[in-house]
Design an enzyme around this catalytic site. Structure first.
Site, PDB file in Angstrom:
ATOM      1  N   ASP A  26       0.848  -1.197   0.000  1.00 22.10           N
ATOM      2  CA  ASP A  26       0.000   0.000   0.000  1.00 22.10           C
ATOM      3  C   ASP A  26       0.883   1.246   0.000  1.00 22.10           C
ATOM      4  OD1 ASP A  26      -3.218   0.489   0.982  1.00 22.10           O
ATOM      5  OD2 ASP A  26      -1.828   2.191   1.097  1.00 22.10           O
TER       6      ASP A  26
ATOM      7  N   HIS B 293     -10.418  -5.585  -3.103  1.00 22.69           N
ATOM      8  CA  HIS B 293      -9.056  -5.770  -2.608  1.00 22.69           C
ATOM      9  C   HIS B 293      -9.096  -6.132  -1.136  1.00 22.69           C
ATOM     10  CE1 HIS B 293     -10.239  -1.542  -2.355  1.00 22.69           C
ATOM     11  NE2 HIS B 293      -9.507  -1.461  -1.260  1.00 22.69           N
TER      12      HIS B 293
ATOM     13  N   HIS C  74      -6.940  -5.946   2.261  1.00 18.49           N
ATOM     14  CA  HIS C  74      -5.784  -5.381   2.966  1.00 18.49           C
ATOM     15  C   HIS C  74      -5.188  -6.471   3.858  1.00 18.49           C
ATOM     16  CE1 HIS C  74      -6.819  -0.974   2.346  1.00 18.49           C
ATOM     17  NE2 HIS C  74      -8.008  -1.519   2.126  1.00 18.49           N
TER      18      HIS C  74
END
Ligand code: 5GP
Length: 114
Positions: free
Chosen positions: A30, A100, A102
Site C-alpha cells: 500500500d 481488494h 488489505h
C-alpha cells in the site's frame, strides 16, 4: 469503462512494490501504509466489491483468502498474527472500486477499528 487504479497497477502502467503474483491475483504494498506491513491483494479480474460478487466468483473469493494467508506467511506475519480487511462501499471506507483485501501486520492492531 475506464480502468480502475488497480487495473493500471496490474498492467504495470503504474509502478508498485509487488510481493506476490499468480494468474488471477496480484499483491503489492500500500502506498500509504497503516502498519509496518500493509499489502493489498487484488483479483486481476475486476469485481467492484464484495457486495457485487456473484456465485460464479466463489472460487476467486476462496482463492483470495487462501492467497492472503500465503502472502502473510511469506512476509513473516503468521507467527504473531495479522489482520485481513475488505472495505465495502462508502461507509466501509472503500475508495477504489476494485475488490481488494488489505493484509496488515507487524504491530498489535487495536479492536474495534476507529
Ligand atoms: P480502500 O480504502 O479502497 O479499502 O483501499 C485503497 C487503498 O489503496 C488505500 O489503502 C490506499 O492507500 C491505496 N492506494 C491508493 N492509491 C495507491 C497507489 O497508487 N498505489 C498503491 N500501492 N496503493 C494505493
Amino acid at each position: 469503462m475506464s480502468k480502475t487504479l488497480f487495473e493500471r497497477i496490474i498492467s504495470r502502467e503504474i509502478p508498485a512494490d509487488i510481493v506476490f503474483e499468480n494468474e488471477e491475483l496480484l499483491a503489492f504494498r500500500d502506498i500509504n501504509p497503516q502498519a509496518p506491513v500493509h499489502v493489498l491483494l487484488v483479483p486481476k479480474r475486476v469485481v467492484a466489491r464484495v457486495d457485487e460478487a456473484q456465485r460464479s466468483d466463489r472460487e476467486l473469493l476462496g482463492n483470495l483468502l487462501l492467497a492472503a494467508a500465503q502472502v502473510a506467511r511469506q512476509l513473516g506475519l503468521a507467527e504473531n498474527g495479522y489482520r485481513l480487511v475488505i472495505n465495502n462501499g462508502a461507509d466501509g471506507g472503500e475508495t477504489v472500486p476494485h475488490l481488494h483485501c488489505h493484509i496488515l501486520g507487524g504491530r498489535p492492531l487495536g479492536w474495534p477499528p476507529g
